[in-house]
Design a protein around this motif. Sequence first.
Motif, PDB file in Angstrom:
ATOM      1  N   LEU A  26       0.838  -1.198   0.000  1.00 13.27           N
ATOM      2  CA  LEU A  26       0.000   0.000   0.000  1.00 13.27           C
ATOM      3  C   LEU A  26       0.871   1.246   0.000  1.00 13.27           C
ATOM      4  O   LEU A  26       1.968   1.243   0.558  1.00 13.27           O
ATOM      5  N   THR A  27       0.359   2.304  -0.619  1.00 11.45           N
ATOM      6  CA  THR A  27       0.996   3.612  -0.524  1.00 11.45           C
ATOM      7  C   THR A  27      -0.046   4.606  -0.049  1.00 11.45           C
ATOM      8  O   THR A  27      -1.240   4.430  -0.297  1.00 11.45           O
ATOM      9  N   GLY A  28       0.426   5.618   0.648  1.00  8.38           N
ATOM     10  CA  GLY A  28      -0.488   6.633   1.139  1.00  8.38           C
ATOM     11  C   GLY A  28       0.182   7.540   2.148  1.00  8.38           C
ATOM     12  O   GLY A  28       1.411   7.578   2.263  1.00  8.38           O
ATOM     13  N   ARG A  29      -0.643   8.255   2.901  1.00  4.20           N
ATOM     14  CA  ARG A  29      -0.176   9.257   3.852  1.00  4.20           C
ATOM     15  C   ARG A  29      -0.515   8.817   5.267  1.00  4.20           C
ATOM     16  O   ARG A  29      -1.648   8.441   5.564  1.00  4.20           O
ATOM     17  N   VAL A  30       0.478   8.878   6.160  1.00  6.16           N
ATOM     18  CA  VAL A  30       0.290   8.557   7.569  1.00  6.16           C
ATOM     19  C   VAL A  30      -0.324   9.774   8.260  1.00  6.16           C
ATOM     20  O   VAL A  30       0.153  10.901   8.096  1.00  6.16           O
ATOM     21  N   VAL A  31      -1.387   9.542   9.027  1.00  8.69           N
ATOM     22  CA  VAL A  31      -2.101  10.641   9.690  1.00  8.69           C
ATOM     23  C   VAL A  31      -2.458  10.219  11.112  1.00  8.69           C
ATOM     24  O   VAL A  31      -2.862   9.088  11.355  1.00  8.69           O
ATOM     25  N   PHE A  32      -2.311  11.158  12.061  1.00  7.25           N
ATOM     26  CA  PHE A  32      -2.756  10.922  13.431  1.00  7.25           C
ATOM     27  C   PHE A  32      -4.170  11.467  13.562  1.00  7.25           C
ATOM     28  O   PHE A  32      -4.440  12.613  13.215  1.00  7.25           O
ATOM     29  N   ARG A  33      -5.072  10.637  14.070  1.00 10.80           N
ATOM     30  CA  ARG A  33      -6.456  11.070  14.307  1.00 10.80           C
ATOM     31  C   ARG A  33      -6.716  11.062  15.802  1.00 10.80           C
ATOM     32  O   ARG A  33      -6.434  10.087  16.493  1.00 10.80           O
ATOM     33  N   ASP A  34      -7.262  12.152  16.303  1.00 10.82           N
ATOM     34  CA  ASP A  34      -7.525  12.327  17.731  1.00 10.82           C
ATOM     35  C   ASP A  34      -8.872  11.705  18.089  1.00 10.82           C
ATOM     36  O   ASP A  34      -9.828  12.407  18.409  1.00 10.82           O
ATOM     37  N   ILE A  35      -8.920  10.375  18.023  1.00 10.47           N
ATOM     38  CA  ILE A  35     -10.120   9.617  18.364  1.00 10.47           C
ATOM     39  C   ILE A  35      -9.783   8.782  19.594  1.00 10.47           C
ATOM     40  O   ILE A  35      -8.752   8.098  19.606  1.00 10.47           O
ATOM     41  N   GLU A  36     -10.640   8.817  20.604  1.00  7.47           N
ATOM     42  CA  GLU A  36     -10.372   8.095  21.856  1.00  7.47           C
ATOM     43  C   GLU A  36      -9.010   8.527  22.381  1.00  7.47           C
ATOM     44  O   GLU A  36      -8.803   9.676  22.665  1.00  7.47           O
ATOM     45  N   THR A  37      -8.060   7.610  22.474  1.00  6.67           N
ATOM     46  CA  THR A  37      -6.718   7.948  22.957  1.00  6.67           C
ATOM     47  C   THR A  37      -5.780   8.291  21.812  1.00  6.67           C
ATOM     48  O   THR A  37      -4.584   8.481  22.019  1.00  6.67           O
ATOM     49  N   GLY A  38      -6.283   8.357  20.606  1.00  7.21           N
ATOM     50  CA  GLY A  38      -5.495   8.669  19.421  1.00  7.21           C
ATOM     51  C   GLY A  38      -5.210   7.419  18.614  1.00  7.21           C
ATOM     52  O   GLY A  38      -5.027   6.339  19.176  1.00  7.21           O
ATOM     53  N   VAL A  39      -5.181   7.569  17.305  1.00  7.08           N
ATOM     54  CA  VAL A  39      -4.951   6.422  16.427  1.00  7.08           C
ATOM     55  C   VAL A  39      -4.181   6.894  15.195  1.00  7.08           C
ATOM     56  O   VAL A  39      -4.421   7.985  14.678  1.00  7.08           O
ATOM     57  N   TRP A  40      -3.227   6.065  14.778  1.00 11.52           N
ATOM     58  CA  TRP A  40      -2.477   6.330  13.553  1.00 11.52           C
ATOM     59  C   TRP A  40      -3.127   5.561  12.411  1.00 11.52           C
ATOM     60  O   TRP A  40      -3.430   4.377  12.548  1.00 11.52           O
ATOM     61  N   VAL A  41      -3.335   6.259  11.304  1.00 11.25           N
ATOM     62  CA  VAL A  41      -3.968   5.637  10.150  1.00 11.25           C
ATOM     63  C   VAL A  41      -3.129   5.878   8.903  1.00 11.25           C
ATOM     64  O   VAL A  41      -2.290   6.783   8.856  1.00 11.25           O
ATOM     65  N   LEU A  42      -3.387   5.057   7.915  1.00  9.68           N
ATOM     66  CA  LEU A  42      -2.821   5.256   6.589  1.00  9.68           C
ATOM     67  C   LEU A  42      -3.979   5.603   5.670  1.00  9.68           C
ATOM     68  O   LEU A  42      -4.902   4.800   5.495  1.00  9.68           O
ATOM     69  N   GLU A  43      -3.949   6.812   5.132  1.00 10.61           N
ATOM     70  CA  GLU A  43      -4.939   7.205   4.137  1.00 10.61           C
ATOM     71  C   GLU A  43      -4.393   6.723   2.798  1.00 10.61           C
ATOM     72  O   GLU A  43      -3.525   7.352   2.196  1.00 10.61           O
ATOM     73  N   GLY A  44      -4.859   5.560   2.385  1.00  8.06           N
ATOM     74  CA  GLY A  44      -4.313   4.901   1.206  1.00  8.06           C
ATOM     75  C   GLY A  44      -4.641   5.609  -0.087  1.00  8.06           C
ATOM     76  O   GLY A  44      -5.692   6.244  -0.221  1.00  8.06           O
ATOM     77  N   ASP A  45      -3.735   5.493  -1.038  1.00  5.31           N
ATOM     78  CA  ASP A  45      -3.970   6.049  -2.377  1.00  5.31           C
ATOM     79  C   ASP A  45      -5.153   5.366  -3.050  1.00  5.31           C
ATOM     80  O   ASP A  45      -5.697   5.889  -4.013  1.00  5.31           O
ATOM     81  N   ASP A  46      -5.556   4.204  -2.516  1.00  3.99           N
ATOM     82  CA  ASP A  46      -6.713   3.491  -3.073  1.00  3.99           C
ATOM     83  C   ASP A  46      -8.038   4.034  -2.533  1.00  3.99           C
ATOM     84  O   ASP A  46      -9.099   3.526  -2.864  1.00  3.99           O
ATOM     85  N   GLY A  47      -7.975   5.083  -1.683  1.00  2.00           N
ATOM     86  CA  GLY A  47      -9.186   5.699  -1.149  1.00  2.00           C
ATOM     87  C   GLY A  47      -9.667   5.092   0.156  1.00  2.00           C
ATOM     88  O   GLY A  47     -10.652   5.552   0.730  1.00  2.00           O
ATOM     89  N   THR A  48      -8.974   4.079   0.653  1.00  2.00           N
ATOM     90  CA  THR A  48      -9.357   3.419   1.897  1.00  2.00           C
ATOM     91  C   THR A  48      -8.502   3.928   3.044  1.00  2.00           C
ATOM     92  O   THR A  48      -7.313   4.180   2.869  1.00  2.00           O
ATOM     93  N   THR A  49      -9.097   4.084   4.216  1.00  2.00           N
ATOM     94  CA  THR A  49      -8.367   4.443   5.427  1.00  2.00           C
ATOM     95  C   THR A  49      -8.117   3.172   6.225  1.00  2.00           C
ATOM     96  O   THR A  49      -9.047   2.430   6.523  1.00  2.00           O
ATOM     97  N   TYR A  50      -6.847   2.925   6.562  1.00  2.00           N
ATOM     98  CA  TYR A  50      -6.443   1.739   7.312  1.00  2.00           C
ATOM     99  C   TYR A  50      -5.900   2.160   8.671  1.00  2.00           C
ATOM    100  O   TYR A  50      -5.135   3.122   8.753  1.00  2.00           O
ATOM    101  N   GLN A  51      -6.275   1.444   9.718  1.00  2.00           N
ATOM    102  CA  GLN A  51      -5.671   1.669  11.025  1.00  2.00           C
ATOM    103  C   GLN A  51      -4.331   0.953  11.029  1.00  2.00           C
ATOM    104  O   GLN A  51      -4.248  -0.220  10.686  1.00  2.00           O
ATOM    105  N   LEU A  52      -3.261   1.668  11.399  1.00  2.00           N
ATOM    106  CA  LEU A  52      -1.925   1.086  11.360  1.00  2.00           C
ATOM    107  C   LEU A  52      -1.630   0.263  12.601  1.00  2.00           C
ATOM    108  O   LEU A  52      -1.933   0.670  13.726  1.00  2.00           O
ATOM    109  N   ALA A  53      -1.006  -0.876  12.386  1.00  2.00           N
ATOM    110  CA  ALA A  53      -0.508  -1.733  13.458  1.00  2.00           C
ATOM    111  C   ALA A  53       0.884  -2.185  13.039  1.00  2.00           C
ATOM    112  O   ALA A  53       1.147  -2.393  11.855  1.00  2.00           O
TER     113      ALA A  53
END
Length: 71
Positions: free
Chosen positions: A3-30
């Motif tokens: 996957l390719t995309g942009r790493v973004v921090f979202r201030d949800i609950e205690t905070g979550v790191w996501v990958l906003e994929g170039d395919d249009g899908t948001t993935y929670q990073l682990a």
Amino acid sequence: MKLTGRVVFRDIETGVWVLEGDDGTTYQLAGGDRKLKKDGQRIEAEGRVDGDTLTSAMVGPVFHVSTYRFV
């Protein structure tokens, strides 16, 4: 899976790191390491998607990062 995309921090609950994929899908990073977690950084990552895992953030499927590089 690669996957390719942009790493973004979202201030949800205690905070979550996501990958906003170039395919249009948001993935929670682990996985990955601390260097991966840079807000706004573009990456190319290899790993696996676990669509059956439920998380408190509920931002999308969980992407387990095995390797990555900044692009």
